[in-house]
Design a protein around this motif. Structure first.
Motif, short mmCIF file in Angstrom:
data_model
loop_
_atom_site.label_atom_id
_atom_site.label_comp_id
_atom_site.label_asym_id
_atom_site.label_seq_id
_atom_site.Cartn_x
_atom_site.Cartn_y
_atom_site.Cartn_z
N GLY A 1 20.88 -2.84 1.90
CA GLY A 1 19.95 -3.81 1.33
C GLY A 1 18.61 -3.82 2.04
N ASP A 2 18.07 -5.00 2.24
CA ASP A 2 16.75 -5.16 2.87
C ASP A 2 16.85 -5.42 4.37
OD1 ASP A 2 15.45 -4.85 0.43
OD2 ASP A 2 15.65 -6.99 -0.05
N ARG A 3 18.00 -5.13 4.96
CA ARG A 3 18.15 -5.36 6.40
C ARG A 3 17.31 -4.37 7.21
NH1 ARG A 3 24.10 -4.53 7.58
NH2 ARG A 3 23.53 -5.29 9.67
N ALA A 4 17.03 -3.19 6.64
CA ALA A 4 16.20 -2.19 7.30
C ALA A 4 14.89 -2.03 6.53
CB ALA A 4 16.92 -0.86 7.39
N ARG A 5 13.86 -1.57 7.24
CA ARG A 5 12.58 -1.23 6.61
C ARG A 5 12.55 0.27 6.40
NH1 ARG A 5 7.67 0.18 9.51
NH2 ARG A 5 5.90 0.24 8.06
N PHE A 6 12.22 0.71 5.18
CA PHE A 6 12.23 2.12 4.85
C PHE A 6 10.82 2.65 4.64
CE2 PHE A 6 16.35 0.51 3.56
CZ PHE A 6 17.22 1.50 4.02
N VAL A 7 10.56 3.85 5.18
CA VAL A 7 9.29 4.54 4.99
C VAL A 7 9.61 5.94 4.51
CG1 VAL A 7 7.15 5.33 6.05
CG2 VAL A 7 8.24 3.20 6.86
N GLU A 8 9.09 6.30 3.34
CA GLU A 8 9.35 7.63 2.78
C GLU A 8 8.28 8.62 3.21
OE1 GLU A 8 9.39 9.95 -1.50
OE2 GLU A 8 9.88 7.81 -1.50
N CYS A 9 8.61 9.44 4.20
CA CYS A 9 7.72 10.51 4.63
C CYS A 9 8.43 11.35 5.67
CB CYS A 9 6.40 9.97 5.21
SG CYS A 9 6.54 9.14 6.80
N LEU A 10 7.86 12.51 5.98
CA LEU A 10 8.33 13.29 7.10
C LEU A 10 7.87 12.61 8.39
CD1 LEU A 10 7.56 16.96 5.99
CD2 LEU A 10 9.73 15.74 5.85
#
Length: 244
Positions: A83-92
């Protein structure tokens, strides 16, 4: 991200699938046990999340976890799990830009994939706090199972890429000395090295036998404990590094 790197990443995602792999899941537990004495409290950065098994464990340990992942499929899979417990960043990781600094960075089974490992480690070094620690974990070229594969003729030499390595997008297979070499070349100080799980069998064999009479929980625990005495025969090797 170049087209070629995007194509490589897409191929890796396809090779991972959704199948549950008991040995891989167990190894993530073992990593957390091995690293707990060396973790720093505070912000945690995970680079590469796959289907989120390790992310879940990190969220149980750290109050704030950021995940950097280049594959949107992996982010979707992990987000569905945590869920939203982690912060996600889409990149290398090489393209990740932030003002945040982290006390703990986990780079587990990713370094063997990247185009330039020293550049990647330098980037991670720049993301650490002055007291932070980087945990580099890679599959081990000298694992007992790979040594047996060489004697069988299934591998030409210990650092050869197996068909499974190629399918997973691996560019190299590390020994402990070559992992230390790249860490030092990136300007980092090595605080600890070691191995996780003395590995007598290949992954597919362990997946088939775990939980049965031949590979019991006691046997697995014995292999985990033996790994501390014989790191160069382990499934994975690691370096705990500091900015220096």
């Amino acid at each position: 991200m170049s087209v070629s790197e995007q194509e490589r990443l897409s191929a890796v995602v396809a090779s991972y699938g959704e199948a549950y792999a008991p040995f891989d899941a167990k190894m993530r537990d073992y990593m957390m046990r091995a690293f707990e004495p060396h973790f720093r409290d505070g912000r945690c950065l995970q680079v590469g999340c796959a289907h989120g098994d390790q992310t879940s464990l990190l969220l149980d340990r750290f109050g704030e976890v950021t995940v950097v992942e280049g594959a949107p499929e992996f982010i979707a899979s992990t987000r569905a799990r945590v869920g939203d417990r982690a912060r996600f960043v889409e990149c290398l990781i090489e393209d990740y830009e932030t003002d945040e600094r982290y006390e703990t960075i986990l780079f587990a089974h990713v370094l063997e994939h990247v185009e330039d490992p020293v550049v990647a480690i330098r980037k991670l070094r720049s993301l650490l706090t002055p007291t932070g620690r980087l945990f580099l974990v890679v599959p081990n070229a000298e694992a007992a199972s790979r040594r047996i594969a060489v004697k069988m003729g299934a591998l030409s030499h210990l650092e050869a890429l197996s068909p499974d390595d190629v399918a997973a997008g691996h560019r190299r297979v590390y020994r402990l000395d070559t992992l230390c070499r790249d860490t030092l070349e990136a300007g980092m100080k090595i605080a600890q090295t070691g191995g996780i799980f003395f590995k007598p069998l290949a992954n597919f064999q362990l997946n088939e036998l775990m939980g049965g009479p031949l590979v019991s929980e006691a046997f697995m625990e014995g292999c985990y404990q033996l790994g501390f005495e014989h790191p160069t025969f382990c499934a994975s090797i690691y370096v705990v590094a500091e900015a220096g």
